[in-house]
Design an enzyme around this catalytic site. Structure first.
Site, PDB file in Angstrom:
ATOM      1  N   HIS A  61       0.852  -1.182   0.000  1.00  0.00           N
ATOM      2  CA  HIS A  61       0.000   0.000   0.000  1.00  0.00           C
ATOM      3  C   HIS A  61       0.892   1.237   0.000  1.00  0.00           C
ATOM      4  O   HIS A  61       2.096   1.130   0.211  1.00  0.00           O
ATOM      5  CB  HIS A  61      -0.916   0.021   1.237  1.00  0.00           C
ATOM      6  CG  HIS A  61      -0.152   0.194   2.514  1.00  0.00           C
ATOM      7  ND1 HIS A  61       0.418  -0.870   3.184  1.00  0.00           N
ATOM      8  CD2 HIS A  61       0.191   1.311   3.208  1.00  0.00           C
ATOM      9  CE1 HIS A  61       1.059  -0.411   4.251  1.00  0.00           C
ATOM     10  NE2 HIS A  61       0.942   0.904   4.291  1.00  0.00           N
TER      11      HIS A  61
ATOM     12  N   HIS B 193       5.635   5.654  -1.061  1.00  0.00           N
ATOM     13  CA  HIS B 193       6.428   4.447  -1.310  1.00  0.00           C
ATOM     14  C   HIS B 193       5.621   3.196  -0.975  1.00  0.00           C
ATOM     15  O   HIS B 193       4.614   3.267  -0.272  1.00  0.00           O
ATOM     16  CB  HIS B 193       7.705   4.474  -0.465  1.00  0.00           C
ATOM     17  CG  HIS B 193       7.429   4.379   1.005  1.00  0.00           C
ATOM     18  ND1 HIS B 193       7.046   5.479   1.754  1.00  0.00           N
ATOM     19  CD2 HIS B 193       7.446   3.326   1.846  1.00  0.00           C
ATOM     20  CE1 HIS B 193       6.855   5.107   3.005  1.00  0.00           C
ATOM     21  NE2 HIS B 193       7.079   3.797   3.092  1.00  0.00           N
TER      22      HIS B 193
END
Length: 171
Positions: free
Chosen positions: A38, A121
């Site tokens: 995620h 990220h």
């Protein structure tokens, strides 16, 4: 409950990230399961029931939050938490606008977030050695998002899971 707001890559994208990781990096301890991939927009920490309700009410009232994308094209490392991640060398304006809006909305809901520079990220490894390996080749994976989610972080003897509590559309 421990919570965060984030973006969920679709199954095909999660498989592409995992495939790149398998082919571009050596085996490293602390591998994050692909199901847990995620992009965090805002880490909220521990919330009580009242805070959770207020946050969801505030997020329900949000309008015109932008759909966004991210081009995963770099490998990065956060030294303090020892996290190896895949990220981007250029944050798209829509993603930055979304992250800023989500932070503002959480503050409107009465939550105080720790101020830090936003680095979108996908975490690949946790508790990674202090000198992580270089990738054999760079990632080149585009992710598209039309929803954002409120997640709970649930730790158990089997590891961490991130069930989605609620979702909202992006336009």
């Amino acid at each position: 409950m421990r919570c965060f707001i984030g973006l969920e890559p679709d199954a095909k994208s999660k498989m592409a990230i995992d495939n790149w990781r398998q082919h571009a990096l050596p085996a490293i301890e602390g591998k994050v399961p692909a199901a847990n991939f995620h992009i965090t927009l805002a880490f909220l920490g521990q919330l009580n029931h009242s805070q959770l309700e207020q946050l969801q009410t505030t997020l329900e009232q949000a309008t015109a939050l932008p759909a966004c994308s991210i081009q995963l094209n770099t490998l990065g490392y956060f030294a303090k938490p020892k996290v190896l991640f895949v990220g981007t060398d250029e944050i798209q304006p829509e993603l930055m606008q979304l992250a800023t809006s989500v932070t503002s909305l959480t503050q409107q809901a009465g939550l105080q977030l720790r101020h830090q520079t936003y680095v979108p990220h996908v975490t690949l490894y946790r508790k990674c050695p202090s000198n992580p390996p270089a990738a054999l080749f760079s990632p080149d994976i585009e992710l598209q998002f039309t929803q954002f989610h409120l997640y709970e972080s649930v730790s158990s003897s089997g590891g961490v899971r991130y069930p989605i509590i609620n979702s909202w559309s992006l336009y």
